[in-house]
Write a protein that holds these residues in place. Structure first.
Motif, PDB file in Angstrom:
ATOM      1  N   UNK A  99      48.837 -17.828  58.986  1.00 19.54           N
ATOM      2  CA  UNK A  99      49.221 -17.370  57.644  1.00 19.54           C
ATOM      3  C   UNK A  99      50.374 -16.375  57.743  1.00 19.54           C
ATOM      4  N   UNK A 100      50.316 -15.500  58.716  1.00 18.54           N
ATOM      5  CA  UNK A 100      51.369 -14.509  58.910  1.00 18.54           C
ATOM      6  C   UNK A 100      52.712 -15.180  59.196  1.00 18.54           C
ATOM      7  N   UNK A 101      52.688 -16.260  59.969  1.00 19.86           N
ATOM      8  CA  UNK A 101      53.917 -17.011  60.241  1.00 19.86           C
ATOM      9  C   UNK A 101      54.517 -17.562  58.945  1.00 19.86           C
ATOM     10  N   UNK A 125      48.475 -10.153  53.318  1.00 19.91           N
ATOM     11  CA  UNK A 125      48.326 -11.472  53.935  1.00 19.91           C
ATOM     12  C   UNK A 125      49.008 -11.521  55.305  1.00 19.91           C
ATOM     13  N   UNK A 126      50.175 -10.924  55.392  1.00 20.08           N
ATOM     14  CA  UNK A 126      50.924 -10.929  56.648  1.00 20.08           C
ATOM     15  C   UNK A 126      50.169 -10.191  57.752  1.00 20.08           C
ATOM     16  N   UNK A 127      49.501  -9.102  57.385  1.00 22.39           N
ATOM     17  CA  UNK A 127      48.847  -8.246  58.372  1.00 22.39           C
ATOM     18  C   UNK A 127      47.334  -8.447  58.461  1.00 22.39           C
ATOM     19  N   UNK A 128      46.801  -9.470  57.828  1.00 18.83           N
ATOM     20  CA  UNK A 128      45.351  -9.684  57.813  1.00 18.83           C
ATOM     21  C   UNK A 128      44.778  -9.823  59.214  1.00 18.83           C
ATOM     22  N   UNK A 129      45.468 -10.485  60.090  1.00 15.83           N
ATOM     23  CA  UNK A 129      44.953 -10.684  61.454  1.00 15.83           C
ATOM     24  C   UNK A 129      44.854  -9.366  62.211  1.00 15.83           C
ATOM     25  N   UNK A 130      45.698  -8.410  61.878  1.00 18.11           N
ATOM     26  CA  UNK A 130      45.644  -7.104  62.536  1.00 18.11           C
ATOM     27  C   UNK A 130      44.402  -6.339  62.091  1.00 18.11           C
ATOM     28  N   UNK A 131      44.106  -6.411  60.807  1.00 15.09           N
ATOM     29  CA  UNK A 131      42.927  -5.722  60.268  1.00 15.09           C
ATOM     30  C   UNK A 131      41.657  -6.323  60.830  1.00 15.09           C
ATOM     31  N   UNK A 132      41.626  -7.645  60.941  1.00 15.78           N
ATOM     32  CA  UNK A 132      40.421  -8.301  61.422  1.00 15.78           C
ATOM     33  C   UNK A 132      40.062  -7.817  62.820  1.00 15.78           C
TER      34      UNK A 132
END
Length: 153
Positions: A99-101, A125-132
């Motif tokens: 999603x970030x891509x 949305x861009x940084x969601x993977x960092x929060x997870x």
């Protein structure tokens, strides 16, 4: 009818992509109610996500091939955002990174032309993977602290 590179074909494809993404959001909202049905739905969900991503990718290619002095994000922002929302909604880090891509394709457009609220959505949305990852780490630390308290208490 008009061929793969005709503009009407791309608009029809985007219409189908929009319907697919709307249905996927609805499906993701219902997940968790019936684990057996959820498992059966996941393969279909992944196929639909792949088809939607492919349709949006083809639209980006078409828009770039027009050689307009206009960022394709003006035209494809909403579709890209919807795809990213579905991917983040899956909850796994790999989907969130994907999603970030997608969001990186529209973040410059959003910074210039979207309101502050939408810019926050784009960043989230861009940084969601960092929060997870940090949430998982924080949960592990909390669980570790709880275990220490139980052992000492």
């Amino acid at each position: 009818i008009c061929g793969a590179q005709h503009w009407t074909t791309h608009f029809m494809t985007l219409d189908m992509v929009e319907e697919t993404l709307t249905a996927l959001n609805e499906t993701l909202m219902r997940l968790g109610q019936d684990p057996q049905k959820d498992e059966e739905s996941m393969e279909e969900i992944f196929v639909n996500i792949a088809e939607a991503a492919d349709g949006i990718e083809r639209a980006y290619t078409f828009a770039n091939n027009l050689n307009l002095k206009l960022d394709p994000a003006h035209w494809l922002f909403d579709y890209t955002l919807a795809l990213a929302r579905v991917l983040v909604g899956l909850g796994d880090v790999k989907s969130q990174k994907y999603a970030s891509e997608w969001i990186h394709r529209v973040d410059k457009y959003a910074a210039r032309f979207e309101n502050e609220g939408m810019q926050k959505v784009v960043v989230a949305l861009r940084d969601a993977w960092k929060r997870d990852g940090s949430d998982s780490k924080r949960k592990a630390e909390t669980k570790s602290d709880d275990n220490k308290k139980l052992k000492s208490g």
